[in-house]
Design a protein around this motif. Structure first.
Motif, short mmCIF file in Angstrom:
data_model
loop_
_atom_site.label_atom_id
_atom_site.label_comp_id
_atom_site.label_asym_id
_atom_site.label_seq_id
_atom_site.Cartn_x
_atom_site.Cartn_y
_atom_site.Cartn_z
N LEU A 161 1.06 -1.38 -0.01
CA LEU A 161 -0.43 0.10 0.49
C LEU A 161 0.99 1.26 0.06
CD1 LEU A 161 -2.49 0.08 2.68
CD2 LEU A 161 -3.20 0.42 0.38
N GLU A 162 1.15 1.98 -1.21
CA GLU A 162 1.74 2.67 -1.28
C GLU A 162 1.13 3.66 -0.74
OE1 GLU A 162 4.70 3.58 -1.47
OE2 GLU A 162 5.73 1.28 -2.01
N LYS A 163 1.46 5.21 -0.71
CA LYS A 163 1.32 6.42 -0.33
C LYS A 163 -0.06 6.39 0.76
CE LYS A 163 0.92 7.71 -4.66
NZ LYS A 163 0.63 7.59 -6.36
N LYS A 164 0.36 6.47 1.67
CA LYS A 164 -0.16 6.57 3.32
C LYS A 164 -1.67 7.55 2.55
CE LYS A 164 2.17 3.79 5.45
NZ LYS A 164 3.43 4.12 5.62
N ASP A 165 -1.32 8.70 2.88
CA ASP A 165 -2.45 9.76 3.02
C ASP A 165 -3.31 9.13 2.26
OD1 ASP A 165 -1.68 9.38 0.49
OD2 ASP A 165 -1.88 12.12 -0.20
N ARG A 166 -3.64 8.21 1.21
CA ARG A 166 -5.02 7.36 0.74
C ARG A 166 -5.02 6.52 1.00
NH1 ARG A 166 -2.50 8.01 -5.54
NH2 ARG A 166 -2.25 10.80 -5.03
N LEU A 219 -9.69 6.60 -2.40
CA LEU A 219 -9.33 5.93 -1.04
C LEU A 219 -9.47 4.63 -1.45
CD1 LEU A 219 -10.99 8.64 0.67
CD2 LEU A 219 -8.97 8.78 0.55
N THR A 220 -8.22 4.35 -0.50
CA THR A 220 -8.10 2.73 0.15
C THR A 220 -8.72 2.59 0.80
OG1 THR A 220 -6.48 2.40 -1.79
CG2 THR A 220 -7.45 0.43 -0.26
N LYS A 264 -12.67 0.01 -2.78
CA LYS A 264 -11.69 -0.61 -3.07
C LYS A 264 -11.23 -0.98 -1.75
CE LYS A 264 -7.43 0.62 -5.59
NZ LYS A 264 -5.87 1.64 -5.51
N VAL A 265 -10.70 -1.78 -1.08
CA VAL A 265 -10.62 -1.96 0.23
C VAL A 265 -8.83 -3.13 -0.59
CG1 VAL A 265 -12.75 -2.85 0.66
CG2 VAL A 265 -11.73 -4.46 -0.05
N ASN A 266 -8.05 -3.27 0.28
CA ASN A 266 -6.90 -4.06 1.23
C ASN A 266 -6.84 -4.77 2.45
OD1 ASN A 266 -4.39 -4.02 2.25
ND2 ASN A 266 -4.34 -3.69 0.35
N TYR A 267 -7.40 -6.16 2.22
CA TYR A 267 -7.12 -7.00 3.27
C TYR A 267 -5.92 -6.83 3.00
CZ TYR A 267 -11.66 -8.54 1.48
OH TYR A 267 -12.83 -9.23 0.90
N THR A 268 -5.63 -5.75 4.49
CA THR A 268 -4.23 -6.20 5.03
C THR A 268 -3.43 -7.17 5.35
OG1 THR A 268 -4.30 -3.69 4.91
CG2 THR A 268 -2.22 -4.64 6.75
N THR A 269 -2.73 -7.53 5.39
CA THR A 269 -2.11 -9.27 6.13
C THR A 269 0.14 -9.04 6.04
OG1 THR A 269 -1.48 -10.27 3.77
CG2 THR A 269 -3.58 -10.91 4.93
N TYR A 270 -0.25 -10.09 6.62
CA TYR A 270 1.84 -10.48 7.01
C TYR A 270 2.32 -11.11 5.91
CZ TYR A 270 1.17 -8.97 11.93
OH TYR A 270 0.88 -8.28 12.97
N ASP A 271 2.45 -10.61 5.02
CA ASP A 271 4.04 -11.42 4.39
C ASP A 271 4.46 -12.43 5.29
OD1 ASP A 271 5.05 -12.07 1.72
OD2 ASP A 271 6.61 -11.11 1.90
N GLY A 272 4.11 -13.95 4.27
CA GLY A 272 4.13 -15.59 5.37
C GLY A 272 3.33 -16.39 4.12
#
Lengths: 160, 204
Positions: free
Chosen positions: A57-62, A116-117, A145-153
């Motif tokens: 997820l680039e660009k934290k402001d979005r 926005l995400t 627009k959603v992002n299921y935030t996860t850890y890399d693994g």
């Protein structure tokens, strides 16, 4: 006098600590660059699942973040152990998600409002029912627009 | 008393302590952000005006029940086999119009071509989120594997790598322009049609 001034030849010289501040500053700068300030304290357990096919997820402001998970120890007396939604700094029900998104969206600059995400940080033991309710609310306010935030693994670690 | 030449040296012995103090302050007030995840688009809430008729054979139905068991295309399968099965479905190439589907079985009862193939994911309200993410990950992985294969064949690079470079802010605009062209070309070959249906109610 010279008898006292003379040093014993077998004495070890003291280790110079002159470069210690430099080393510590280096560490300091490292932490300043790779971390970000906590914007809100978590009131829910938040162990994210693992996934391998992730995108950054680039660009934290979005990004608007929604946390979901069982309340932490100190809140369990009040709120039980069932998974809850945390918006900003308080617990909320699924119906409040829509208002929250609209409010956060209004705070962002005009040109970013359409890109926005929504980042869903959901504990891996939460039930999908709650997540589905959130998804439904997001669809209502057109935040698609959603992002299921996860850890890399390895994703199969989730089901063990 | 004779004056010494030069100013007296400032004692820098406490510098380390000051720096440590700052370091500890930053350690406690900041977190290392986890800012990566699976990007998905939700379907818009208004239904499309015209009803699109989709042939049953072009839909790959994945169901997850509350115990985390998986039903793909009518068969009970293991999570580990999902990726291969989804890939097999996507590049099945039933009508023979896809000339880059090298692994296609041309099964008449499966999808026509990658542009028509749709994966539909359904879950129970009591499904664990971790399981759901694993399934999502495998399905996105199936698309990525196919896209990577084609990108390697055409541009000698992985698709996911090109995409990551495209998102990066530091990438110059000229490179981005070129990447965008390649990315859309690959995306058109294997469009990601992953539908997330509304959750079914548990019990019955």
């Amino acid at each position: 006098m010279s008898k006292f001034a003379k040093k014993k030849s077998g004495d070890l010289p003291a280790v110079s600590t002159a470069s210690l501040p430099d080393i510590v500053f280096m560490l300091l700068f490292f932490f300043m660059t790779v971390t970000v300030m906590k914007d809100n304290s978590l009131k829910v357990e938040n162990v994210l699942p693992n996934a391998s096919e992730i995108k950054k997820l680039e660009k934290k402001d979005r990004v608007i973040t929604i946390y979901v998970g069982p309340p932490t120890q100190e809140y369990q007396k009040l709120f039980g152990t069932e998974s809850k939604i945390q918006l900003n700094d308080k617990f909320a029900g699924p119906t409040e998600v829509g208002d929250y998104i609209l409010m956060e969206r209004a705070k962002k600059p005009q040109e970013l409002q359409n890109v926005l995400t929504t980042s869903l940080k959901v504990d891996k033991n939460a039930n999908m029912g709650l997540v589905s309710d959130i998804k439904q609310e997001l669809r209502k306010v057109n935040a698609l627009k959603v992002n299921y935030t996860t850890y890399d693994g390895d994703a199969f670690n989730n089901v063990k | 008393m004779a004056r010494r030449a030069g100013a007296p040296e400032v004692n820098a012995g406490s510098m380390a302590d000051i720096a440590f103090l700052l370091l500890i302050f930053f350690l406690v007030t900041t977190t290392i952000e986890t800012d990566a995840g699976l990007d998905r688009m939700l379907p818009p809430i208004e239904p499309p005006e015209t009803d699109v008729v989709i042939k049953q054979k072009n839909i790959f139905q994945v169901n997850i029940n509350k115990n985390g068991q998986l039903l793909a295309d009518g068969e009970l399968i293991n999570l580990t086999d999902l990726r291969a099965k989804a890939m097999g479905f996507l590049e099945n190439n039933g009508d023979g119009s896809c000339n880059y589907c090298s692994g296609g079985k041309k099964d008449a009862s499966s999808s026509d071509n990658p542009t028509k193939a749709i994966i539909s994911l359904k879950n129970d309200r009591e499904t664990k989120y971790g399981t759901y993410i694993t399934v999502q990950n495998e399905l996105v992985g199936a698309y990525n594997d196919l896209r990577n294969r084609e990108a390697k064949r055409l541009y000698k690079r992985e698709f996911t790598e090109m995409e990551a470079e495209y998102i990066k802010q530091e990438t110059p605009a000229s490179v981005k322009e070129e990447l965008k062209e390649k990315i859309t070309a690959i995306q058109e070959m294997f469009p990601q049609k992953l539908s997330e249906a509304e959750t079914s109610t548990s019990g019955s």
